[in-house]
Every structure is written in structure tokens, then in C-alpha cells.
Write an enzyme that holds these catalytic residues in place. Structure first.
Site, short mmCIF file in Angstrom:
data_model
loop_
_atom_site.label_atom_id
_atom_site.label_comp_id
_atom_site.label_asym_id
_atom_site.label_seq_id
_atom_site.Cartn_x
_atom_site.Cartn_y
_atom_site.Cartn_z
N ARG A 1 21.17 46.55 35.10
CA ARG A 1 22.31 45.66 35.34
C ARG A 1 23.34 46.32 36.27
O ARG A 1 24.11 45.64 36.92
CB ARG A 1 22.98 45.32 34.02
N GLU B 1 19.25 33.88 34.13
CA GLU B 1 20.60 33.66 33.59
C GLU B 1 21.60 34.41 34.47
O GLU B 1 21.28 35.46 35.05
CB GLU B 1 20.68 34.18 32.15
C1 LIG Z 1 25.40 38.68 25.92
C2 LIG Z 1 24.25 39.13 25.09
C3 LIG Z 1 24.67 39.97 23.92
C4 LIG Z 1 23.61 39.88 22.86
O1 LIG Z 1 22.35 40.29 23.34
C5 LIG Z 1 21.69 40.95 22.28
N1 LIG Z 1 20.75 41.90 22.88
C6 LIG Z 1 21.04 42.76 23.86
N2 LIG Z 1 19.95 43.50 24.16
C7 LIG Z 1 18.95 43.07 23.32
C8 LIG Z 1 17.59 43.43 23.14
N3 LIG Z 1 17.03 44.40 23.88
N4 LIG Z 1 16.86 42.78 22.19
C9 LIG Z 1 17.45 41.79 21.46
N5 LIG Z 1 18.73 41.40 21.58
C10 LIG Z 1 19.46 42.04 22.51
C11 LIG Z 1 22.80 41.64 21.50
O2 LIG Z 1 22.44 41.80 20.19
C12 LIG Z 1 23.92 40.68 21.64
O3 LIG Z 1 23.90 39.79 20.56
#
Ligand SMILES: CCC[C@H]1O[C@@H](n2cnc3c(N)ncnc32)[C@H](O)[C@@H]1O
Length: 483
Positions: A100, A171
Site C-alpha cells: 500500500r 476497491e
Molecule cells: C479498512 C479495513 C480494515 C479491516 O480489514 C481487516 N483486515 C486487514 N487485513 C486483513 C487480513 N489480512 N485478513 C483479514 N482481515 C483483514 C481488519 O481486521 C479491519 O477490520
């Protein structure tokens, strides 16, 4: 940088493309003709745009998790588990934080270290480093449409690679992946870079390949008033449409008051369509996404399922086209594949039980829709005015002036003057208007609703309410009552 909200010519696009593909060795794998041929072979059930369109026509809410790990084989194992054991309807690949920030060299180290450690040492899938070949392996291993989910201010190379790899959704946006994600990246730069990403999608559309674009709805995910996130979604949707995007999913992060959350989705979908028509984009298909609670989660997994289920129920009652799933590990970190699958199964159980049900129209719901649309219109009108009719220029100026202002954003390009707080029913209201261009009527409604809470709690309206609200859900309540 002089930007304008005008569809790039192919010459402008291809001129920038050489530099983009040279940013990392895997850029050389991107061959546009090959990509067109490969994307034309994507079957209907694996095309994001078509699956969303079918769901909207059938009145079904689809479930999509977030998920991503460092190595290709483990990532495939993870996504296959979420598809087969979780019952996901759509698949992500959540991209890691180094990618990112365009720090592909760090990704390389992370990949090597993950191989040695036998577990993922990156918090997502390093799509640029794995390249088109790696993205194709993932795409060919699963049986559902794939979307890149990330938070990348400059996603140009990532976007080239994932689409060439058969992923038919991306996205993000020039505002929604800058202001909540970066401290010091100029808005005109990210709006231009995301015009590039959208122009690539426009190029594919001209070849008959419809790729879905999803502005990131929740923004900071911290008490963002619906009209603020709707305004950003509508701006990014219009900027994407100008570059030739034909399939857009606009999104919103759950705030917790069901009437307000349903109103937010209904207002978002209809206002996005109104603005697309008004500005001459008559062939853009609009769907909606509802993100389950994006704020602090309870550690207790049973309580976490309670939060997940309220988000699922609200998405269903709103008639959102898809819902983004949280997991019982939210308070801890990156979930195991088992916990992630549990979040999806809990979500789909609720969606199935509520299938076909919608929150009925009521005066309260109608008033909330009208208020959200009126607040949004004030910000949109001022944004167009500041840009002398040009939305890209207007968006940059609107943030400079605090006319659009995202609470708790890290970016120095965000005014940070507006402050939200919940009213007595938990709906998110404007506590401090900052420089928002609201009418007196709108201000009065927000003030009155916060006064009702102050009276109930026996304390003055103020920032303490905001602070209490930020910690409330992880403490097990919606409104942060005085301790
Ligand atoms: C804006 C996104 C934030 C959310 O995005 C989830 N999130 C981030 N990285 C991963 C990942 N590698 N696997 C599953 N969920 C993921 C976080 O928990 C948070 O809720």
C-alpha cells in the site's frame, strides 16, 4: 499539479503507463492484449460486476470477507477455505501494508521471511511482488469473483497487475484511500493516480470487459456521519464514471442506529444514481456495500458475533447488494482462516433468515433519508462551486476549505474541524460543524438531537460525548453514556 475531471485520452493514459509499469520488475508481465484476452475468458460466475448485478436484481445481499497472507499457496488455501467452509459469495485479496506504501522491496523481504518462518509475516497479499502470474494462480484456484481490497494512495501498478491477473474488482479512490490512510500525500496527486486506475477500467470497458470499482465507504471508520461518507463515495463514483467505469459499488460503514444505517444506504444508492444521471452518465450500474462495524470490537468472541450479526441484519434490512464481513478475531488482529469462516457463516445465517425482508418505510426513516440527502447536497453543491464546475478541482479545494471533512483522519490535507457525536438513539450527528456548508435548518436538527441526549444524560453537549462514543462498542454499548 493541474488536474481536471475529464476522461483521459488514450495517448495521455499510455504515456503515463510506461513509467507505471517500470516501478517494479513484475510490471513487465503486464501485456494489455494478453490481459484483454484473459479477461474475456472470465466466466460469468467469476465476474464481479455480473455477480453483483445478478444479486441486486434478485434482491439478495452477498457476503464478502477480507483476507490476505504473504505466500501464494497459503493465500489460495485461505481463500479456498473461505469459499468452501465459510460460504463466501465474493472473495477479496486484502493487500499488505508495504504494498500500500509502494515499498515492494520490503515485501520481498517479507515473502522470504514468511517462507523461512512457515507463516505469514505480512498482513496481506503482496500482489505487486507476486505479479500477474501469481494473481492468475490465485484467480484460477478459486471459483468466485476476486477483488483487491487495500488502502493504496498510489495503486496504479497494483491495479494493472490484479486486473491482468483476472481480478474483476478493485476497491479504493483518490480521496478514500488517501485521507484516511496517509499523512502527507497531496490530494491532487491521488485523485490523478486514481483517474489512471479508473481509466484502465474504462479501457477494458471499451473492449467489452466490465470491471467493478468500489470507492472505500467507511473512511476512518470512526463515527463518520453518513452524509460525509456518502459525499466522498458520490464524488469518487462520478470521477470514476468520467474515466469510463460502468459498474460502481458505493459503500458505507455501519454506525449502529438501524434507521440511520438503512437510511444511509437508501440515500447513497438513490443520490449516486441521481448525480450520475444529472451529469450524463446513463450506462453506469450502481450497487451498494454495507461494512460491518469498523470501530473497536469486543475481545470476547461471543460478543463479537453479536456485533457481526447486527451488521448483517442491517445490511439485509437496508437491501445492500453486499456486506463486508468482520471476524471474531477483530479485536486481536489478522484472523485465522477458521475464525474468518465463522464470521462469514454467522453473517450468512442472518442474511438467509432475513432474505426478502426490508425495513419498512416510516416517517422516521423518510426523515433520516431526507436529512442525509440534504446534508450531502450542501457539500456536493459547494464542492462543484469551488471547482467552478470541475469536480476534481472542487474536491481538492473542498478539503482545503473543510467543506468536506473526515473525522479522525491522519492526513494533513484534511481540515479536521468537524466533530461528530451520537444522539440519544445512537445516530451519528454533527457536534461541531467546522466549515461544513450546512443550512441553518440542518444545523438546528443536529443541535436539537444532541441536546436531547444531553438532557437525558444530565450533561452538556460536548466533546466528552464523542470520546465516550469512541470506546462504547468495545465496552458493549452503542452510546457512550457518562461513567
Ligand atoms: C479498512 C479495513 C480494515 C479491516 O480489514 C481487516 N483486515 C486487514 N487485513 C486483513 C487480513 N489480512 N485478513 C483479514 N482481515 C483483514 C481488519 O481486521 C479491519 O477490520
Amino acid at each position: 499539479m493541474n488536474i481536471k475531471n475529464k476522461k483521459w485520452t488514450e495517448e495521455e493514459f499510455f504515456k503515463m503507463r510506461e513509467e507505471v509499469l517500470s516501478q517494479w520488475p513484475t510490471g513487465k508481465e503486464v501485456d494489455l492484449k494478453e490481459a484483454v484476452d484473459y479477461l474475456k475468458k472470465v466466466p460469468e460466475h467469476k465476474n464481479f460486476s455480473l455477480k453483483l448485478k445478478k444479486a441486486k436484481e434478485e434482491g439478495v445481499t452477498l457476503a464478502q470477507p477480507r483476507a490476505g497472507v504473504a505466500l501464494i499457496s497459503e493465500h489460495i488455501e485461505l481463500l479456498t477455505h473461505l469459499q468452501n467452509e465459510g460460504g463466501a459469495d465474493l472473495l477479496p485479496s486484502t493487500i499488505d501494508s508495504y504494498t500500500r506504501q509502494n515499498r515492494y522491496d520490503e515485501c520481498e523481504i517479507g515473502i522470504q521471511e514468511s517462507r523461512k518462518a512457515g507463516r505469514s509475516l505480512l498482513n496481506g497479499f503482496p500482489g505487486v511482488n507476486h505479479g500477474v502470474h501469481g494473481c492468475k494462480k490465485v484467480y484460477e484456484a478459486v471459483n468466485l469473483p476476486l477483488e483487491a481490497r487495500h488502502g493504496t494512495p498510489d495503486a496504479r501498478l497494483l491495479t494493472e497487475i490484479i486486473h491482468a491477473g483476472g481480478w474483476t474488482s478493485n476497491e479504493g479512490g483518490g480521496i478514500s484511500y488517501n485521507i484516511p490512510y496517509a499523512k502527507n500525500v497531496p490530494l491532487d496527486r491521488t485523485i490523478r493516480d486514481w483517474q489512471y486506475c479508473d481509466r484502465l477500467v474504462g479501457f477494458y470497458a471499451e473492449q467489452g470487459i466490465i470491471i467493478n470499482r468500489e470507492p472505500f465507504g467507511p473512511l476512518t471508520g470512526t463515527l463518520v456521519p453518513p452524509s460525509t461518507s456518502n459525499t466522498v463515495a458520490i464524488i469518487e463514483g462520478l470521477l470514476a464514471a468520467e474515466q469510463g467505469v460502468k459498474n460502481i459499488t458505493v459503500g458505507y460503514g455501519q454506525c449502529g442506529n438501524i434507521v440511520q444505517d438503512v437510511a444511509a444506504i437508501r440515500a447513497l444508492e438513490s443520490q449516486m444514481e441521481e448525480y450520475l444521471r444529472e451529469y450524463g452518465y446513463h450506462d453506469v450500474y450502481v450497487t451498494t456495500v454495507f461494512h460491518q462495524w469498523m470501530g473497536g470490537f469486543p475481545q470476547d468472541e461471543a460478543k463479537a458475533f453479536g456485533v457481526i450479526s447486527t451488521g448483517s441484519a442491517t445490511a439485509a434490512l437496508a437491501g445492500a447488494t453486499k456486506v463486508i464481513v468482520k471476524t471474531p478475531h477483530e479485536a486481536i488482529g489478522v484472523p485465522t482462516k477458521e475464525a474468518n469462516a465463522q464470521g462469514i457463516r454467522a453473517t450468512k445465517m442472518t442474511l438467509n433468515l432475513l432474505k426478502g425482508q426490508r425495513l419498512p418505510m416510516s416517517k422516521e426513516l423518510q426523515d433520516e433519508i431526507a436529512l442525509i440527502k440534504a446534508e450531502t447536497k450542501c457539500m456536493m453543491n459547494k464542492t462543484f462551486e469551488l471547482g467552478n464546475g470541475d469536480l476534481a478541482i472542487g474536491a481538492v479545494k473542498a478539503f482545503e476549505a473543510g467543506v468536506v471533512d473526515i473525522p479522525f483522519a491522519p492526513s494533513k490535507y484534511n481540515a479536521g474541524k468537524m466533530m461528530p457525536a451520537r444522539d440519544n438513539n445512537g445516530a451519528v450527528r454533527y457536534l461541531n460543524f467546522g466549515n461544513l456548508p450546512f443550512t441553518e435548518d440542518i444545523r438546528e436538527i443536529n443541535r436539537r438531537k444532541l441536546e436531547e441526549r444531553a438532557k437525558f444524560e444530565g450533561r452538556p453537549v460536548g466533546f466528552k460525548m464523542t470520546v465516550d462514543d469512541i470506546f462504547a462498542v468495545s465496552r458493549g454499548v452503542l452510546v457512550g453514556r457518562p461513567q
